[in-house]
Design an enzyme around this catalytic site. Sequence first.
Site, mmCIF file in Angstrom:
data_model
loop_
_atom_site.group_PDB
_atom_site.id
_atom_site.type_symbol
_atom_site.label_atom_id
_atom_site.label_comp_id
_atom_site.label_asym_id
_atom_site.label_seq_id
_atom_site.Cartn_x
_atom_site.Cartn_y
_atom_site.Cartn_z
ATOM 1 C CD GLU A 1 -3.194 0.632 0.385
ATOM 2 O OE1 GLU A 1 -2.649 1.665 -0.079
ATOM 3 O OE2 GLU A 1 -4.419 0.436 0.337
ATOM 4 C CG ASN B 1 -8.575 2.943 0.955
ATOM 5 O OD1 ASN B 1 -7.350 2.931 0.976
ATOM 6 N ND2 ASN B 1 -9.297 1.845 1.109
ATOM 7 C CG ASP C 1 -7.449 0.307 -1.841
ATOM 8 O OD1 ASP C 1 -6.998 1.175 -1.079
ATOM 9 O OD2 ASP C 1 -7.360 -0.906 -1.587
#
Length: 289
Positions: free
Chosen positions: A16, A147, A195
Site C-alpha cells: 500500500e 482510503n 482504493d
Amino acid sequence: MREASLVIDQKAELGEGPSWDARRGVLYWVDIDGFKLMEYHPSSGRHYERKLDQHVCAAVPREKGGMMLALRDGFYTYDLVSGEKEALIDPEEDKPGNRFNDGKCDPLGRFWAGTMAVERGTGEAALYRLNKDMSLDTIFDNVTISNGLAWTEDGSMMYYIDTPTKKVMAYDLDAGSGEITGKRTAITFQEGSPDGMCMDQEGMLWIALHRLGKVERWNPQTSERLETVTVPAQRTTSCVFGGEDLKDLYITTARGELSEEDLRKEPHAGGLFHIRTDVPGTPTYTFGG
C-alpha cells in the site's frame, strides 16, 4: 487496454501507500500487515525494507528529511538513518480496534490520513489532518475504510474515497484555512472497490480497484472512464506517479487472504508493478512541518 509489468516480486501481505521522493529519486511503499516500510531505487534496481514493530499504514517524505508515518496507533516521525521513530499523537486511543490506513500530504504540506476498524465495523473511523505545526484536525467522522486522497495542484479541490461507499467524493477546499465545503459525488463504481488513487497533470484521477486487478483513469468532472490498466494481481491497492518526468505509474498490490488456488493463478500478488503513461502525474507532496 494495457497491462502493468512487475518491478519487485515482494509478496507483500498488504502492499500500500506508495509515495515518490523526487529529491532522492526513490519510491517508498509499505506492507501494512507485514509491518514494513520499503524503498525502491529505480536507477539501480535496489530495493530495501525496514521492519517496524506495528502496522505501517502510510509513509510520506518530510521536507526536513526523514519520513512521516501513520502507524496503527497514530502519527510518527521516522529517521531513515537511525531507524528511530517518535510518536506525535494518537487521535483514537479510545478505539483499540481501529488502525490507520491510507494517507498523504496536500500541496501545502499537511499530512492527511484516515482510519478503519480492523474488524470492518461500519462508521467507526475518521479522517484526520496533521498540520505543519503538529496540531491535529478531525476532518470527517462516521467513516468506514478511509482510503484514497487526491488534490488539484492549486489545492482548491480534494477528492476522497471511503471504500465501502464505492464512490469518489469531491470537495471544495480553502487552501489557507483547510475548510472543506461543497460535498458532491464525482464517480460511482458499479464493480470493484475503489482504493488508493492519484492525479495526473490534466486533473484526471487514476484509481486502484481492489479485487478487480485494475487501475482506471477517470475524469472526475464528467464521471467518464478514460483508460484501464490491468494488473496481474486482483488485489490492486494504490498507485503513484514517479520518475524524473512523472510518467512512471507505480502500482501496489496485496496477497493476504488469497487462497492457495488464487496464489497459483497470481504468483506475483503482493508485488510492485509499473507502467509508463502519456500524461505526467502530479508530484508526491512532502510534509512541511
